[in-house]
Design a protein around this motif. Structure first.
Motif: not given
Length: 79
Positions: A69-76
């Motif tokens: 699970r990710h909050g936004n693409t920067s966390q991926y």
């Protein structure tokens, strides 16, 4: 209190149960072929194999999906 019958089992029993690869694919919103490829590459969730039967536990599928699970693409991270 004791449950009146097996239909009153706690939800944890449901999550601990084994399911086949078609049901697992539906659970993860993926195709059966995708989870088969994941098994070959080692990317996918852990599975159980007895003879030719492949089974998954719902609770382990849920844990595996939640870990991605990710909050936004920067966390991926693709790694």
């Amino acid at each position: 209190m004791t449950p009146a019958n097996d239909n009153n089992r706690p939800a944890t029993d449901y999550l601990e149960g084994f399911i086949d690869e078609k049901t697992a694919a539906d659970f993860l919103c993926q195709s059966v072929r995708t989870i088969q490829k994941w098994r070959v590459t080692g990317f996918g969730p852990k599975f159980y194999k007895s003879g030719r039967s492949v089974r998954y536990r719902r609770c382990e599928l849920l844990e595996w999906a939640t870990a991605r699970r990710h909050g936004n693409t920067s966390q991926y991270s693709a790694a």
